[in-house]
Design an enzyme around this catalytic site. Structure first.
Site, PDB file in Angstrom:
ATOM      1  N   HIS A   1      -3.401   4.413   4.905  1.00 63.99           N
ATOM      2  CA  HIS A   1      -4.567   3.604   4.734  1.00 63.99           C
ATOM      3  C   HIS A   1      -5.681   4.094   4.414  1.00 63.99           C
ATOM      4  O   HIS A   1      -6.476   3.531   3.597  1.00 63.99           O
ATOM      5  CB  HIS A   1      -4.637   3.142   6.412  1.00 63.99           C
ATOM      6  CG  HIS A   1      -5.924   2.330   6.770  1.00 63.99           C
ATOM      7  ND1 HIS A   1      -6.019   0.883   6.168  1.00 63.99           N
ATOM      8  CD2 HIS A   1      -6.895   2.679   7.365  1.00 63.99           C
ATOM      9  CE1 HIS A   1      -7.096   0.538   6.533  1.00 63.99           C
ATOM     10  NE2 HIS A   1      -7.656   1.457   7.182  1.00 63.99           N
TER      11      HIS A   1
ATOM     12  N   ARG B   1       0.916  -1.193  -0.075  1.00 62.05           N
ATOM     13  CA  ARG B   1       0.025   0.105  -0.142  1.00 62.05           C
ATOM     14  C   ARG B   1       1.074   1.315  -0.010  1.00 62.05           C
ATOM     15  O   ARG B   1       1.531   1.477   0.998  1.00 62.05           O
ATOM     16  CB  ARG B   1      -0.940  -0.031   1.203  1.00 62.05           C
ATOM     17  CG  ARG B   1      -1.482   1.462   1.498  1.00 62.05           C
ATOM     18  CD  ARG B   1      -2.530   1.314   2.475  1.00 62.05           C
ATOM     19  NE  ARG B   1      -2.353   0.878   3.619  1.00 62.05           N
ATOM     20  CZ  ARG B   1      -1.530   1.641   5.029  1.00 62.05           C
ATOM     21  NH1 ARG B   1      -0.847   2.688   4.481  1.00 62.05           N
ATOM     22  NH2 ARG B   1      -1.256   0.918   5.995  1.00 62.05           N
TER      23      ARG B   1
ATOM     24  N   TYR C   1       4.660   5.307  11.091  1.00 60.46           N
ATOM     25  CA  TYR C   1       5.011   4.135  11.468  1.00 60.46           C
ATOM     26  C   TYR C   1       5.832   3.300  10.387  1.00 60.46           C
ATOM     27  O   TYR C   1       6.020   2.235  10.375  1.00 60.46           O
ATOM     28  CB  TYR C   1       3.687   3.067  11.830  1.00 60.46           C
ATOM     29  CG  TYR C   1       2.653   3.179  10.602  1.00 60.46           C
ATOM     30  CD1 TYR C   1       2.487   2.626   9.565  1.00 60.46           C
ATOM     31  CD2 TYR C   1       1.589   4.035  10.717  1.00 60.46           C
ATOM     32  CE1 TYR C   1       1.783   2.390   8.454  1.00 60.46           C
ATOM     33  CE2 TYR C   1       0.359   4.288   9.689  1.00 60.46           C
ATOM     34  CZ  TYR C   1       0.662   3.220   8.646  1.00 60.46           C
ATOM     35  OH  TYR C   1      -0.366   3.474   7.602  1.00 60.46           O
TER      36      TYR C   1
HETATM   37  C1  LIG Z   1     -14.254  -6.191  12.629  1.00 57.64           C
HETATM   38  C2  LIG Z   1     -13.405  -4.905  12.329  1.00 57.64           C
HETATM   39  N1  LIG Z   1     -12.537  -4.726  13.032  1.00 57.64           N
HETATM   40  C3  LIG Z   1     -11.632  -3.602  13.061  1.00 57.64           C
HETATM   41  C4  LIG Z   1     -11.825  -2.536  12.031  1.00 57.64           C
HETATM   42  C5  LIG Z   1     -11.099  -1.183  11.999  1.00 57.64           C
HETATM   43  N2  LIG Z   1      -9.919  -1.611  10.746  1.00 57.64           N
HETATM   44  C6  LIG Z   1     -10.407  -0.869   9.613  1.00 57.64           C
HETATM   45  S1  LIG Z   1      -9.164  -1.207   8.437  1.00 57.64           S
HETATM   46  C7  LIG Z   1      -8.365  -2.327   9.216  1.00 57.64           C
HETATM   47  C8  LIG Z   1      -7.177  -2.851   8.918  1.00 57.64           C
HETATM   48  C9  LIG Z   1      -7.516  -3.965   7.646  1.00 57.64           C
HETATM   49  O1  LIG Z   1      -6.253  -4.130   7.116  1.00 57.64           O
HETATM   50  P1  LIG Z   1      -6.207  -5.058   6.106  1.00 57.64           P
HETATM   51  O2  LIG Z   1      -7.039  -6.396   6.339  1.00 57.64           O
HETATM   52  O3  LIG Z   1      -4.613  -5.575   5.920  1.00 57.64           O
HETATM   53  O4  LIG Z   1      -6.666  -4.498   4.741  1.00 57.64           O
HETATM   54  P2  LIG Z   1      -6.168  -3.242   4.180  1.00 57.64           P
HETATM   55  O5  LIG Z   1      -6.822  -1.959   4.810  1.00 57.64           O
HETATM   56  O6  LIG Z   1      -4.796  -3.316   4.441  1.00 57.64           O
HETATM   57  O7  LIG Z   1      -6.425  -3.042   2.647  1.00 57.64           O
HETATM   58  C10 LIG Z   1      -8.990  -2.294  10.838  1.00 57.64           C
HETATM   59  C11 LIG Z   1      -8.343  -2.795  11.712  1.00 57.64           C
HETATM   60  C12 LIG Z   1     -12.931  -2.851  11.193  1.00 57.64           C
HETATM   61  N3  LIG Z   1     -13.242  -2.033  10.333  1.00 57.64           N
HETATM   62  N4  LIG Z   1     -13.674  -3.884  11.337  1.00 57.64           N
END
Ligand SMILES: Cc1ncc(C[n+]2csc(CCOP(=O)(O)OP(=O)(O)O)c2C)c(N)n1
Length: 372
Positions: free
Chosen positions: A271, A267, A280
């Site tokens: 985020h 990425r 970070y």
């Molecule tokens: C069940 C849940 N827990 C926490 C969150 C908060 N949250 C939003 S994005 C994220 C990280 C997701 O990372 P990843 O699965 O690697 O996907 P990326 O954003 O890197 O595409 C989190 C913890 C959420 N949206 N849903």
């Protein structure tokens, strides 16, 4: 298999893999004439999706969107997977899969409504075979497995009829693999041998959590624990991602059960627009991945092999500018929804109580009734 499958190096050189080759579907060859034509189409997809994404990020900065999750750097993973889909396959996406939505012919402006607060979805999921985006991490992998189980029970798997056989693509990130839902989805998929491809974009970060903290082993190795095959592919290589996802979807569609594809990518942006990645991660890390850019490497390959010339690149640049201007203008023009949408778009059948409430709200809106 935890070896990284690659067919196009970061320098834009084609390389062989003993088991996997780039072999575009005949429908792509028909549409784009020959292999260089298909490669130009893939580069065009990635370039336009990147321009759309940059434009959406700018729109958020101008206060036109509440939030934007950028797909910058993940274009090869998404276009490779999206272009490998057959028309009848069904996608369960995340909030970041703009490239896969593009391949499903979803109008990019329709993706913006959710983040502008003017729409819940923006497209007909059934028509596009693309579910609403899920922001609850990993929850939709269970929906994907449920849909795939339905396809199995409907006899739409392994019939040999290409117009009937269905595979499901369940998209998620490295962070999602730490969720119970994703693990439950994988157990269920393996137990019932459903036609699902778990498409994991390992972009190295779950917001600020690095993938190295989330897993002691390459994520692809988890597939073996659930009892189905896993492939680890260079997710910045659109040829390799296309080839691996094409093979995985075929495996699922023909009734051979689930597959995990780990596309290793990065990425490049934040985020979301609320995040500050300089807190970070280091510039050095970013620089390493900048040199692996998915668009640059295919552009380099096409230039050195004569597959595309300056005039072609100039036309693509002009097309990207046009897309950016169009997205901007149409985002500004997205209409505010009527409050009645909450009644009309939520329930399949409305109850008498809700009908009365709807009538009351409608009367308030047109001024025939005054609020009590
Ligand atoms: C069940 C849940 N827990 C926490 C969150 C908060 N949250 C939003 S994005 C994220 C990280 C997701 O990372 P990843 O699965 O690697 O996907 P990326 O954003 O890197 O595409 C989190 C913890 C959420 N949206 N849903």
């Amino acid at each position: 298999m935890s070896d990284l499958i690659q067919l196009l190096t970061a320098d834009g050189v084609r390389v062989e893999h003993p088991d996997v080759a780039f072999s575009p579907d005949p429908s792509l060859l028909d549409t784009y004439g020959d292999e260089p034509g298909v490669l130009r189409a893939l580069l065009r997809d990635m370039t336009l999706v990147r321009r759309f994404d940059v434009e959406a990020t700018a729109l958020q900065r101008h206060g036109e969107l509440g939030l934007w999750p950028s797909s910058l750097g993940q274009e090869a993973a998404q276009i490779g997977a999206g272009r490998a889909l057959a028309p009848g396959d069904y996608v369960f996406p995340t909030y970041r899969d703009h490239g896969i939505a593009w391949c499903r012919r979803i109008d990019p402006v329709d993706l913006l409504g959710v983040f502008r607060g003017t729409d819940h979805v923006g497209w007909d999921p059934e028509e596009k075979r693309y579910a609403p985006v899920t922001i609850v991490i990993g929850a939709h992998t269970l929906h994907a497995v449920g849909y795939a189980l339905g396809a199995l029970h409907d006899g739409a798997v392994g019939t040999g009829d290409a117009s009937r056989d269905t595979a499901v693509l369940a998209c998620f990130g490295d962070g999602a693999t730490s969720q119970g839902d994703v693990n439950e989805a994988m157990v269920f998929a393996a137990s019932y041998h459903v036609p699902v491809v778990f498409f994991l974009q390992n972009n190295h970060w779950a917001i600020s959590e690095p993938v190295t903290r989330q897993s002691r082993i390459p994520l692809v190795q988890r597939a073996a624990g659930f009892g189905f095959p896993g492939y680890r592919v260079d997710g910045n290589d659109v040829l390799a991602t296309y080839a691996v996802v094409q093979r995985a979807l075929e495996h699922a569609r023909t009734g051979q059960g689930p597959v995990l594809v780990e596309a290793v990518t990065y990425r490049m942006g934040a985020h979301t627009t609320t995040d500050d990645p300089t807190r970070y991660r280091t510039d050095d890390d970013l620089e390493v991945w900048r040199r692996r850019d998915p668009i640059d490497r295919l552009a380099r390959y096409l230039r050195t092999t004569g597959g595309a010339d300056d005039a072609w690149f100039a036309a693509l640049e002009a097309e990207a500018d046009e897309l950016g201007a169009d997205v901007r203008a149409r985002c500004h023009a997205l209409p505010d929804p009527s409050p009645l949408v909450s009644f009309d778009a939520t329930y399949a059948e409305i109850t008498p109580t809700l009908a009365a409430q709807r009538a009351e709200v409608a009367a308030l809106l047109d001024g025939t009734e005054v609020a009590r």
